[in-house]
Design a protein around this motif. Structure first.
Motif, PDB file in Angstrom:
ATOM      1  N   LYS A  84       0.967  -1.221   0.061  1.00 19.74           N
ATOM      2  CA  LYS A  84       0.067   0.080   0.277  1.00 19.74           C
ATOM      3  C   LYS A  84       0.815   1.242  -0.097  1.00 19.74           C
ATOM      4  CE  LYS A  84      -3.877   2.389   2.680  1.00 19.74           C
ATOM      5  NZ  LYS A  84      -4.365   2.101   3.847  1.00 19.74           N
ATOM      6  N   HIS A  85       1.969   1.245   0.796  1.00 24.34           N
ATOM      7  CA  HIS A  85       2.759   2.383   0.917  1.00 24.34           C
ATOM      8  C   HIS A  85       3.600   2.646  -0.265  1.00 24.34           C
ATOM      9  CE1 HIS A  85       1.458   2.601   4.909  1.00 24.34           C
ATOM     10  NE2 HIS A  85       1.781   3.804   5.202  1.00 24.34           N
ATOM     11  N   ALA A  86       4.112   1.571  -1.049  1.00 22.06           N
ATOM     12  CA  ALA A  86       4.943   1.442  -2.145  1.00 22.06           C
ATOM     13  C   ALA A  86       4.201   1.995  -3.501  1.00 22.06           C
ATOM     14  CB  ALA A  86       5.877   0.337  -2.486  1.00 22.06           C
ATOM     15  N   PHE A  87       3.019   1.455  -3.630  1.00 18.25           N
ATOM     16  CA  PHE A  87       2.161   1.394  -4.845  1.00 18.25           C
ATOM     17  C   PHE A  87       0.841   2.127  -4.669  1.00 18.25           C
ATOM     18  CE2 PHE A  87       5.014  -2.260  -5.072  1.00 18.25           C
ATOM     19  CZ  PHE A  87       5.270  -2.386  -6.390  1.00 18.25           C
ATOM     20  N   PHE A  88       0.650   2.624  -3.453  1.00 18.14           N
ATOM     21  CA  PHE A  88      -0.579   3.311  -3.254  1.00 18.14           C
ATOM     22  C   PHE A  88      -1.761   2.450  -4.071  1.00 18.14           C
ATOM     23  CE2 PHE A  88       2.784   6.179  -3.612  1.00 18.14           C
ATOM     24  CZ  PHE A  88       2.649   7.135  -2.615  1.00 18.14           C
ATOM     25  N   ARG A  89      -1.697   1.458  -4.029  1.00 23.29           N
ATOM     26  CA  ARG A  89      -2.927   0.424  -4.495  1.00 23.29           C
ATOM     27  C   ARG A  89      -2.941  -0.792  -3.525  1.00 23.29           C
ATOM     28  NH1 ARG A  89      -1.599  -1.347 -10.037  1.00 23.29           N
ATOM     29  NH2 ARG A  89      -3.333  -2.756  -9.909  1.00 23.29           N
ATOM     30  N   PRO A  90      -4.108  -1.182  -3.151  1.00 23.28           N
ATOM     31  CA  PRO A  90      -4.027  -2.303  -1.954  1.00 23.28           C
ATOM     32  C   PRO A  90      -3.670  -3.709  -2.570  1.00 23.28           C
ATOM     33  CG  PRO A  90      -6.110  -1.471  -2.497  1.00 23.28           C
ATOM     34  CD  PRO A  90      -5.396  -0.739  -3.448  1.00 23.28           C
TER      35      PRO A  90
ATOM     36  N   GLU B 258     -11.101 -15.470  -0.335  1.00 22.36           N
ATOM     37  CA  GLU B 258     -11.133 -16.548  -0.062  1.00 22.36           C
ATOM     38  C   GLU B 258     -12.707 -17.103  -0.080  1.00 22.36           C
ATOM     39  OE1 GLU B 258      -9.730 -19.251   3.963  1.00 22.36           O
ATOM     40  OE2 GLU B 258      -9.670 -17.102   3.841  1.00 22.36           O
ATOM     41  N   ASP B 259     -12.651 -18.517  -0.599  1.00 20.76           N
ATOM     42  CA  ASP B 259     -14.046 -19.151  -0.463  1.00 20.76           C
ATOM     43  C   ASP B 259     -13.767 -20.356  -0.133  1.00 20.76           C
ATOM     44  OD1 ASP B 259     -13.069 -20.720  -2.455  1.00 20.76           O
ATOM     45  OD2 ASP B 259     -13.922 -19.261  -4.016  1.00 20.76           O
ATOM     46  N   GLU B 260     -14.693 -21.319  -0.079  1.00 23.04           N
ATOM     47  CA  GLU B 260     -14.365 -22.798   0.536  1.00 23.04           C
ATOM     48  C   GLU B 260     -13.362 -23.667  -0.135  1.00 23.04           C
ATOM     49  OE1 GLU B 260     -18.226 -24.704   0.084  1.00 23.04           O
ATOM     50  OE2 GLU B 260     -19.339 -23.381   1.420  1.00 23.04           O
ATOM     51  N   HIS B 261     -13.208 -23.234  -1.524  1.00 24.85           N
ATOM     52  CA  HIS B 261     -12.157 -24.125  -2.208  1.00 24.85           C
ATOM     53  C   HIS B 261     -10.966 -23.360  -2.582  1.00 24.85           C
ATOM     54  CE1 HIS B 261     -15.687 -26.900  -2.620  1.00 24.85           C
ATOM     55  NE2 HIS B 261     -16.331 -25.878  -3.147  1.00 24.85           N
ATOM     56  N   MET B 262     -10.802 -22.179  -2.479  1.00 29.28           N
ATOM     57  CA  MET B 262      -9.839 -21.553  -3.146  1.00 29.28           C
ATOM     58  C   MET B 262      -9.250 -20.355  -2.192  1.00 29.28           C
ATOM     59  SD  MET B 262      -7.784 -21.863  -5.822  1.00 29.28           S
ATOM     60  CE  MET B 262      -8.598 -22.973  -6.712  1.00 29.28           C
ATOM     61  N   PHE B 263      -8.047 -20.047  -2.184  1.00 30.94           N
ATOM     62  CA  PHE B 263      -7.632 -18.836  -1.533  1.00 30.94           C
ATOM     63  C   PHE B 263      -6.860 -17.849  -2.551  1.00 30.94           C
ATOM     64  CE2 PHE B 263      -4.509 -16.444   0.824  1.00 30.94           C
ATOM     65  CZ  PHE B 263      -5.162 -15.834   1.913  1.00 30.94           C
ATOM     66  N   ARG B 264      -7.040 -16.711  -2.770  1.00 32.10           N
ATOM     67  CA  ARG B 264      -6.397 -16.048  -3.888  1.00 32.10           C
ATOM     68  C   ARG B 264      -5.982 -14.619  -3.201  1.00 32.10           C
ATOM     69  NH1 ARG B 264     -10.409 -16.022  -6.472  1.00 32.10           N
ATOM     70  NH2 ARG B 264     -10.266 -17.880  -7.718  1.00 32.10           N
ATOM     71  N   VAL B 265      -4.603 -14.401  -3.565  1.00 30.68           N
ATOM     72  CA  VAL B 265      -4.207 -12.920  -3.382  1.00 30.68           C
ATOM     73  C   VAL B 265      -3.868 -12.142  -4.702  1.00 30.68           C
ATOM     74  CG1 VAL B 265      -2.461 -11.623  -2.186  1.00 30.68           C
ATOM     75  CG2 VAL B 265      -3.258 -13.875  -1.229  1.00 30.68           C
ATOM     76  N   THR B 266      -4.336 -11.094  -4.837  1.00 36.05           N
ATOM     77  CA  THR B 266      -3.860 -10.044  -6.214  1.00 36.05           C
ATOM     78  C   THR B 266      -2.916  -9.087  -5.732  1.00 36.05           C
ATOM     79  OG1 THR B 266      -6.161 -10.769  -6.944  1.00 36.05           O
ATOM     80  CG2 THR B 266      -5.122  -8.930  -7.940  1.00 36.05           C
ATOM     81  N   VAL B 267      -1.851  -8.977  -6.116  1.00 32.45           N
ATOM     82  CA  VAL B 267      -0.829  -8.107  -5.851  1.00 32.45           C
ATOM     83  C   VAL B 267      -0.625  -7.003  -7.201  1.00 32.45           C
ATOM     84  CG1 VAL B 267       1.568  -8.137  -5.598  1.00 32.45           C
ATOM     85  CG2 VAL B 267       0.373  -9.873  -4.539  1.00 32.45           C
ATOM     86  N   PRO B 268      -0.568  -5.856  -7.024  1.00 28.46           N
ATOM     87  CA  PRO B 268      -0.472  -4.856  -8.039  1.00 28.46           C
ATOM     88  C   PRO B 268       0.870  -4.670  -8.434  1.00 28.46           C
ATOM     89  CG  PRO B 268      -0.531  -3.712  -5.913  1.00 28.46           C
ATOM     90  CD  PRO B 268      -0.931  -4.994  -5.584  1.00 28.46           C
TER      91      PRO B 268
END
Length: 340
Positions: free
Chosen positions: A313-319, A324-334
Motif C-alpha cells: 500500500k505504501h509503495a504502490f498506493f494500491r491495496p 477466500e471461499d470454500e475451495h480457493m485462496f487468492r491474493v492479487t498483487v499490484p
C-alpha cells in the motif's frame, strides 16, 4: 489543526489584552494628559480587563464567521466587508457599554477610533500573528508523523527479513540437505547453491520498496528448486507470468516468496493428496492462488499478510486484494509500470 487554532486564539487575546492598554496609556503620557505614575493605577487594571474581554469577543466572533459563513463559500468580498463592519459595530457597542454603563466614564472620540481600527485589524492579527506562528507546531507534528512512518517501514522490512530467515525454514532446508548429501551429492550441491541464491536475493533487496518483476521471478526459481527437493510430488507450483520486453514492471520484493510460504504454512499436503499453487498474470497484477486444505494445528495472527499489505500500500498506493471461499485462496498483487 484545532490545537493550532486554539493556541492562535489564546495568543491573539493575550497580545491584544496587553498591547491595547499599553498603547493607549503611552499615547496619553506622550500627549501630557496623564503622568507615568498614573499608568499603573486601578483604572489601568480595569482597562486591561476591558481589552481582554474585547479581544475574546472579537476572536470568538471572527472564528464563528470563519467556520459557519465562509465555510459555505459565499461571495468573498461582500462577506468580508460585512464581517469587518459587524466586527466594528460589536466593538463599538461593547466599548460604550463597558465604559459608560459599567464604569460611568465619558469616551473620547480618539479612543473609539482606535477601537474601530483594532476591530478592523484583528482578523489580520489573528491569521498573520496567530495562525502563522503556530504553523511551526504543525510542521513539527508532520515531521514526527513522517519519522514514525519511516520507523514503521524499517520495522516492516526487518519483519520480512526475520520471517524469511526464520529458524523453521532454515531447519527444514538443512534437514533436507542432510538427507541428500550422502546419497545425491550433486543434488546437494545444487541445493546449497539455490539456498545461497535465495538468501542473497533477500539481503540485496530487503531495503527496497520495489524491484523489477523479472528479478522476483528469477529468485522464485531458486526457491522452487528448494521446495521441489523438500516436498517432491506433494507440491505443484505453476508460474505463468509472461513478461513484456518493452516495459519494466515492478513488484514489492519477496512478495511471491512470502505468499508461497504462507500457503504452505496453512495447508496440509502429501503425495496422495498433492497441494497446488498457481501464479499468473491478470493485466497489471500478479495473482497467487491455491486450493484450500487447512491445517488444524497451525496458529497464526496473519501478521505476515498484514505486513505485506502495508508494504504494498505504501509503495504502490494500491491495496493487495485477498479473496477466500470454500475451495480457493487468492491474493492479487499490484504491479507498477516504470516509464523509460
Amino acid at each position: 489543526m484545532n490545537k493550532i487554532r486554539t493556541k492562535a486564539n489564546v495568543s491573539t487575546i493575550i497580545l491584544v489584552g496587553l498591547c491595547l492598554p499599553a498603547y493607549y496609556k503611552t499615547k496619553l503620557v506622550l500627549e501630557g494628559q496623564i503622568s507615568w505614575n498614573q499608568v499603573f493605577d486601578f483604572l489601568g487594571l480595569l482597562e486591561m480587563i476591558y481589552a481582554f474581554l474585547l479581544a475574546s469577543i472579537l476572536v470568538g466572533f471572527h472564528r464563528f464567521f470563519q467556520q459557519s459563513v465562509f465555510k459555505k463559500k459565499p461571495n468573498f468580498v461582500p462577506a468580508l466587508i460585512f464581517t469587518w463592519a459587524l466586527g466594528v459595530l460589536i466593538a463599538f457597542l461593547f466599548t460604550r457599554f463597558y465604559f459608560t454603563t459599567i464604569l460611568g466614564f465619558d469616551l473620547q472620540p480618539s479612543f473609539q477610533f482606535d477601537v474601530a481600527v483594532l476591530s478592523l485589524c484583528l482578523p489580520l492579527i489573528l491569521s498573520g500573528v496567530g495562525d502563522r506562528v503556530f504553523l511551526e507546531f504543525q510542521s513539527q507534528e508532520l515531521a514526527l508523523q513522517a519519522e514514525k512512518q519511516k520507523k514503521e517501514a524499517i520495522a516492516a522490512r526487518f519483519e520480512v527479513l526475520k520471517m524469511r530467515l526464520s529458524p523453521h525454514f532454515l531447519f527444514n532446508s538443512l534437514n533436507t540437505l542432510a538427507d541428500i548429501i550422502e546419497e545425491e551429492p550433486d543434488l546437494a550441491l545444487q541445493f546449497v547453491e539455490h539456498m545461497a541464491t535465495t538468501y542473497r536475493y533477500i539481503l540485496e533487496h530487503r531495503d527496497k520498496p520495489m524491484v523489477p518483476l523479472i528479478a522476483e521471478l528469477q529468485s522464485i526459481e531458486a526457491l522452487l528448486f528448494i521446495l521441489k527437493v523438500r516436498h517432491g510430488d506433494a507440491l505443484t507450483i505453476d508460474i505463468e507470468v509472461p513478461l513484456n520486453p518493452l516495459i519494466q514492471e515492478m513488484i514489492a520484493p519477496l512478495t511471491l516468496q512470502e505468499l508461497i510460504e504462507n500457503a504452505l504454512k496453512h495447508n496440509k499436503y502429501s503425495i496422495d493428496i498433492p497441494f497446488s499453487i498457481r501464479v499468473y498474470r491478470d493485466r497489471q497484477n500478479i495473482v497467487v492462488e491455491n486450493n484450500i486444505r487447512k491445517r488444524i494445528s497451525v496458529t497464526s495472527n496473519q501478521s505476515g499478510l498484514e505486513n505485506l499489505q502495508w508494504r504494498i500500500k505504501h509503495a504502490f498506493f494500491r491495496p493487495m486484494k485477498i479473496e477466500e471461499d470454500e475451495h480457493m485462496f487468492r491474493v492479487t498483487v499490484p504491479l507498477k509500470v516504470m516509464k523509460n
